[in-house]
Design a protein around this motif. Structure first.
Motif, PDB file in Angstrom:
ATOM      1  N   LYS A 198       7.558   8.826   6.115  1.00 27.28           N
ATOM      2  CA  LYS A 198       6.553   9.594   6.857  1.00 27.28           C
ATOM      3  C   LYS A 198       5.265   9.601   6.043  1.00 27.28           C
ATOM      4  N   VAL A 199       4.181   9.114   6.658  1.00 35.06           N
ATOM      5  CA  VAL A 199       2.862   9.099   6.023  1.00 35.06           C
ATOM      6  C   VAL A 199       2.018  10.176   6.697  1.00 35.06           C
ATOM      7  N   ILE A 200       1.440  11.051   5.878  1.00 35.27           N
ATOM      8  CA  ILE A 200       0.723  12.226   6.371  1.00 35.27           C
ATOM      9  C   ILE A 200      -0.739  12.164   5.921  1.00 35.27           C
ATOM     10  N   LYS A 201      -1.656  12.521   6.795  1.00 33.80           N
ATOM     11  CA  LYS A 201      -3.109  12.594   6.616  1.00 33.80           C
ATOM     12  C   LYS A 201      -3.780  11.256   6.926  1.00 33.80           C
ATOM     13  N   GLU A 202      -4.988  11.393   7.454  1.00 35.96           N
ATOM     14  CA  GLU A 202      -5.654  10.222   8.021  1.00 35.96           C
ATOM     15  C   GLU A 202      -5.955   9.125   7.001  1.00 35.96           C
ATOM     16  N   TYR A 203      -6.478   9.460   5.825  1.00 35.57           N
ATOM     17  CA  TYR A 203      -6.844   8.400   4.888  1.00 35.57           C
ATOM     18  C   TYR A 203      -5.607   7.639   4.429  1.00 35.57           C
ATOM     19  N   ASN A 204      -4.516   8.348   4.197  1.00 40.36           N
ATOM     20  CA  ASN A 204      -3.280   7.685   3.781  1.00 40.36           C
ATOM     21  C   ASN A 204      -2.783   6.723   4.849  1.00 40.36           C
ATOM     22  N   ILE A 205      -2.854   7.153   6.095  1.00 41.09           N
ATOM     23  CA  ILE A 205      -2.418   6.287   7.203  1.00 41.09           C
ATOM     24  C   ILE A 205      -3.318   5.060   7.292  1.00 41.09           C
ATOM     25  N   ARG A 206      -4.624   5.269   7.182  1.00 38.27           N
ATOM     26  CA  ARG A 206      -5.571   4.148   7.266  1.00 38.27           C
ATOM     27  C   ARG A 206      -5.331   3.137   6.149  1.00 38.27           C
ATOM     28  N   LYS A 207      -4.977   3.642   4.970  1.00 42.08           N
ATOM     29  CA  LYS A 207      -4.754   2.745   3.838  1.00 42.08           C
ATOM     30  C   LYS A 207      -3.447   1.976   3.983  1.00 42.08           C
ATOM     31  N   VAL A 208      -2.401   2.658   4.439  1.00 41.13           N
ATOM     32  CA  VAL A 208      -1.093   2.002   4.583  1.00 41.13           C
ATOM     33  C   VAL A 208      -1.139   0.916   5.651  1.00 41.13           C
ATOM     34  N   LEU A 209      -1.898   1.143   6.723  1.00 42.35           N
ATOM     35  CA  LEU A 209      -2.005   0.162   7.812  1.00 42.35           C
ATOM     36  C   LEU A 209      -3.199  -0.772   7.605  1.00 42.35           C
ATOM     37  N   GLN A 210      -3.546  -1.049   6.386  1.00 40.75           N
ATOM     38  CA  GLN A 210      -4.694  -1.889   6.054  1.00 40.75           C
ATOM     39  C   GLN A 210      -4.589  -3.262   6.725  1.00 40.75           C
ATOM     40  N   PRO A 211      -5.590  -3.653   7.527  1.00 36.61           N
ATOM     41  CA  PRO A 211      -5.513  -4.931   8.256  1.00 36.61           C
ATOM     42  C   PRO A 211      -5.968  -6.117   7.401  1.00 36.61           C
TER      43      PRO A 211
ATOM     44  N   ASN B 191       0.789  -1.237   0.000  1.00 37.61           N
ATOM     45  CA  ASN B 191       0.000   0.000   0.000  1.00 37.61           C
ATOM     46  C   ASN B 191       0.820   1.287   0.000  1.00 37.61           C
ATOM     47  N   LEU B 192       2.005   1.244   0.600  1.00 30.20           N
ATOM     48  CA  LEU B 192       2.795   2.474   0.687  1.00 30.20           C
ATOM     49  C   LEU B 192       3.142   3.037  -0.698  1.00 30.20           C
ATOM     50  N   PRO B 193       3.599   2.218  -1.648  1.00 32.70           N
ATOM     51  CA  PRO B 193       3.875   2.768  -2.990  1.00 32.70           C
ATOM     52  C   PRO B 193       2.618   3.292  -3.681  1.00 32.70           C
ATOM     53  N   LEU B 194       1.472   2.627  -3.475  1.00 34.04           N
ATOM     54  CA  LEU B 194       0.224   3.076  -4.091  1.00 34.04           C
ATOM     55  C   LEU B 194      -0.178   4.450  -3.581  1.00 34.04           C
ATOM     56  N   VAL B 195      -0.099   4.626  -2.270  1.00 33.71           N
ATOM     57  CA  VAL B 195      -0.464   5.905  -1.678  1.00 33.71           C
ATOM     58  C   VAL B 195       0.531   6.978  -2.099  1.00 33.71           C
ATOM     59  N   GLN B 196       1.825   6.615  -2.169  1.00 36.66           N
ATOM     60  CA  GLN B 196       2.847   7.593  -2.562  1.00 36.66           C
ATOM     61  C   GLN B 196       2.618   8.082  -3.983  1.00 36.66           C
ATOM     62  N   ARG B 197       2.236   7.181  -4.880  1.00 36.38           N
ATOM     63  CA  ARG B 197       1.977   7.603  -6.258  1.00 36.38           C
ATOM     64  C   ARG B 197       0.707   8.444  -6.343  1.00 36.38           C
ATOM     65  N   SER B 198      -0.249   8.133  -5.483  1.00 39.07           N
ATOM     66  CA  SER B 198      -1.505   8.882  -5.488  1.00 39.07           C
ATOM     67  C   SER B 198      -1.343  10.267  -4.878  1.00 39.07           C
ATOM     68  N   GLU B 199      -0.606  10.359  -3.775  1.00 38.37           N
ATOM     69  CA  GLU B 199      -0.407  11.639  -3.080  1.00 38.37           C
ATOM     70  C   GLU B 199       1.064  11.801  -2.695  1.00 38.37           C
ATOM     71  N   PRO B 200       1.911  12.095  -3.668  1.00 36.44           N
ATOM     72  CA  PRO B 200       3.355  12.128  -3.411  1.00 36.44           C
ATOM     73  C   PRO B 200       3.784  13.171  -2.383  1.00 36.44           C
ATOM     74  N   ALA B 201       2.978  14.211  -2.196  1.00 37.67           N
ATOM     75  CA  ALA B 201       3.345  15.245  -1.223  1.00 37.67           C
ATOM     76  C   ALA B 201       3.153  14.774   0.208  1.00 37.67           C
ATOM     77  N   PHE B 202       2.477  13.629   0.388  1.00 34.75           N
ATOM     78  CA  PHE B 202       2.119  13.211   1.736  1.00 34.75           C
ATOM     79  C   PHE B 202       2.668  11.838   2.114  1.00 34.75           C
ATOM     80  N   VAL B 203       3.554  11.303   1.298  1.00 35.36           N
ATOM     81  CA  VAL B 203       4.335  10.121   1.670  1.00 35.36           C
ATOM     82  C   VAL B 203       5.784  10.456   1.358  1.00 35.36           C
TER      83      VAL B 203
END
Length: 731
Positions: free
Chosen positions: A623-636, A563-575
């Motif tokens: 560093k992961v910034i903002k709630e949705y990004n954190i929730r996605k990266v820590l996907q259970p 998930n971390l690469p997916l979120v980084q590509r989606s919101e590069p300013a916040f990963v």
């Protein structure tokens, strides 16, 4: 005799001085000669003028292009020159137009005994500006205020007053803030705007079809002599009161519309393809419980069908073909309108001709429209147009369980109505001809049949909308709070990626239980709060009021790796990735993040929500910034063994397997390590479900059980806001 001789001498001196002064005045100085020669060449289209330009001046300078391409200047006169520095002069010239003249400066400097033009007059070209005549002194308008999107510019008009049409969008060219060219744009009255695409550079009108535009069309409303800028492509879809202003080539450049909260014909909902959740359909089959029609408005075609008959629309070489029982009836490139008769309701069937819903078909109120995709992708788009209140009949039960009762459902109706009205001015679904879609990306629509208590909630709050001052509120809502809500600005960034963003005064962090506690941004305070399992919170009836999940290190590593690469590509300013000791930069995530070494919450909001999370691995610190990004990266979710789902334990004793996202960021992290300090497992304990801003739906339910009215519940979640009826005057 001597006196006479002296007086003669004095007179002679004065005459000589006068003649010399006259000669000096008539004979231009070297800087003036340079400007004169330059203008002689320029106005005669002789490219020798380039030899008089300083090497730093762009040969494509707007003043040069204007003089060459439009030739507005017919003659000139050098007015004056003035030294402004050693070897530098400012020369002012009068440029004569066909009617009127302007005064412009040139800067000339001396290099190697030769004078060069160092500065040319500024030129601004507005493809669409709205002129407002400020005064008409001596029968001539001398000052004009230009409205250009959200900017205003006061300029001088040397042209005859009748050249300017007050409040009419025009193409205008300014030279040194003086109008040298004005061309009123041609008005095109629109019947109804059905779609608007910035990327596709067009708008679609119900009667005129597609009209090409410049793309970034500014939208204004005018009441009397008052002009209000609405935004780029803002609030166009569904409008029946707009005028498009086009240039000589028929390209739309700006629109003037009436400033109304609600389009005349209601809200337009994009119906997604339930097979892949996409916006396009390969074909669409429709039936009705009453007689119904299918027609086009452009190059009119019309067919009537009996109740229960099934029609199908498919793309073909001519546009869209209309079929009945496999027989082609007509084909048209234009939009089809499917309308029921006598209060009937339409149903959409799946591609096999049966109900698209597994249990029963949920019919649609209003009209269905089928159009070819505006981006020429070969599919069809489907839009349901109906009244705003009828739209809410199925939104409210789709967004909130009806068991929550009438008062909570009324607040949901108000929040959903407020949300929908803000969407009328959004550009998001305009290319598809809609204001919203029918999924969670907007508000869930028509996934649950109309329920009497939900209809009652809508009817009894008819027209009620939340306002803060004179603006419709951003009525955010979510499922469950942990006992505290979050500040808007500590959850979302702004369009310029600033985070925290600007505060919203009515979307604030506050307790959701009948008491008060210190702010929860402190880690110790937050842990103690979440550990209160018996907290008398308004949301305690939700299974997500408290929850926990435990993952082995390898399981969480796999989830982060995915998930971390997916979120980084989606919101590069916040990963971000740490560079050096403390600097974090935007950088692609490595293919192998390595072994997880630590997880640390480095910043919390006032309500306790995680704002920043640092993840340390053997291959980097992220560093992961903002709630949705954190929730996605820590996907259970267990990506290592699908037969061993990760279990999320809820407040009511229920267990959820492989929950698709961490329920909220109102959580803390415990890490268990072995004797060598290597992580063995991670437990995340938290509360709530959703972003945590605005109205908690379970909280509204809890407050209703305490006897709160819908007005009181609304004020609790949106403090400082008022309820106004949009169907009554003055709103």
């Amino acid at each position: 005799m001597k006196k006479i001789r002296f007086s003669h001498i004095l007179i002679s001196i004065v005459l000589i001085a006068t003649v010399l002064l006259a000669v000096f005045m008539l004979y231009p100085s070297p800087p003036e000669r340079a400007v004169k020669q330059f203008l002689d060449y320029l106005l005669s289209a002789d490219k020798k003028f380039y030899s008089l330009l300083d090497r730093h001046i762009d040969k494509g300078h707007p003043f040069l292009k204007l003089a060459f391409e439009q030739a507005p200047f017919k003659n000139f006169k050098i007015a004056e020159s003035k030294s402004i520095a050693k070897g530098v002069y400012r020369v002012r010239a009068l440029l004569y137009l066909e009617q009127g003249c302007i005064s412009v400066p040139f800067t000339v400097d001396q290099t190697n005994d030769k004078w060069y033009i160092q500065y040319l007059p500024s030129v601004i070209h507005f493809s669409a500006a709205i002129p407002v005549i400020e005064n008409r002194s001596s029968g001539r308008s001398t000052e004009v205020l230009l409205y250009v999107a959200e900017d205003r510019l006061l300029c001088t008009n040397p042209l005859p007053p009748d050249r300017i049409q007050n409040l009419t969008p025009s193409e205008i060219i300014l030279v040194e803030n003086q109008i040298v060219h004005i061309n009123p744009l041609k008005p095109v009255k629109l019947s109804k705007v059905l779609a608007a695409s910035r990327l596709g550079r067009y708008i679609e009108d119900a009667r005129l079809g597609r009209i090409p535009t410049t793309g970034d069309i500014p939208v204004y409303s005018i009441k009397g002599s008052s002009i209000s800028y609405q935004g780029i492509m803002s609030g166009l879809v569904g409008r029946t009161d707009s005028t498009l202003f086009c240039d000589n080539d028929g390209i739309g450049r700006t629109i003037i519309t009436q400033d109304q909260l609600i389009p005349r014909d209601g809200i337009r909902v994009l119906i997604k393809n339930k097979e892949d959740n996409g916006v396009l359909h390969s074909q669409i089959s429709i039936t009705c419980n009453a007689d119904f029609t299918a027609q086009t408005l452009i190059q009119p075609v019309s067919h009537t069908f009996k109740a229960g008959e099934v029609i199908t629309l498919k793309p073909d070489a001519e546009g869209m073909a209309l079929y009945l029982n496999g027989r082609k009836l007509a084909s048209s490139p234009n939009r089809w309108y499917i309308r029921p008769m006598e209060g009937g309701r339409l149903s959409i069937l799946d591609n096999h001709g049966s109900s698209r819903k597994k249990s029963s078909s949920i019919p649609y109120r209003g009209t269905l429209e089928v159009a070819l995709d505006g981006n020429d992708n070969g599919g069809l788009t489907v839009v349901n147009e109906l009244s705003l209140e009828e739209y809410l009949y199925t939104v409210v039960p789709s967004e909130m369980p009806i068991k929550f009762g009438l008062e909570a459902l009324k607040v949901q109706a108000i929040a959903s109505r407020s949300y929908a009205i803000r969407c009328f001015k959004s550009e998001g679904y305009a290319p598809f001809g809609a204001h919203v879609d029918d999924s969670t990306a907007s508000q869930v629509y028509n996934s649950i049949a109309e329920q009497p208590i939900a209809v009652q909630a809508v009817d009894e709050t008819r027209g009620l909308v939340g306002f803060f001052g004179d603006q419709v509120i951003d009525a955010r809502f979510f499922s469950t709070s942990c006992g505290y809500t979050a500040n808007f600005h500590e959850i979302w960034s702004d369009k310029n990626n600033r985070f925290p963003s600007q505060e919203v005064p009515y979307l604030i962090a506050k307790p959701q239980f009948p008491s008060n506690i210190p702010d929860l941004h402190n880690e110790e305070n937050f842990r103690a709060f979440i550990d209160q399992k018996d907290l008398n919170g308004y949301d305690r009836f939700s299974p997500f009021f408290r929850w926990s999940v435990t993952m082995k290190r390898e399981e969480l590593e796999a989830s982060i790796q995915r998930n971390l690469p997916l979120v980084q590509r989606s919101e590069p300013a916040f990963v971000l990735t740490r560079k050096g000791e403390s600097e974090f930069v935007q950088q692609e995530i490595p293919q192998d993040i390595g072994e997880l070494q630590n997880l640390v919450v480095t910043r919390r909001g006032q309500g306790g929500n995680m704002m920043e999370l640092e993840i340390t691995t053997t291959h980097g610190v992220f560093k992961v910034i903002k709630e949705y990004n954190i929730r996605k990266v820590l996907q259970p979710v267990n990506y290592l063994d699908s037969n061993r789902p990760i279990k999320l334990y809820c407040y009511d004793g229920s267990v959820r397997d492989n929950f698709p996202i961490l329920p909220s960021t109102f959580a803390y992290i415990d890490i268990r390590r072995n004797s060598e300090g290597i992580i063995e497992e991670i437990t995340i304990s938290g509360g709530g479900y959703g972003h945590g801003v605005g109205m908690s739906q379970y909280g509204a339910y809890g407050l209703s059980l305490l006897g709160y009215s819908f007005e009181q519940i609304f004020q609790h979640f949106y403090p400082g806001c008022q309820l106004k009826n949009i169907y009554e005057g003055g709103v």
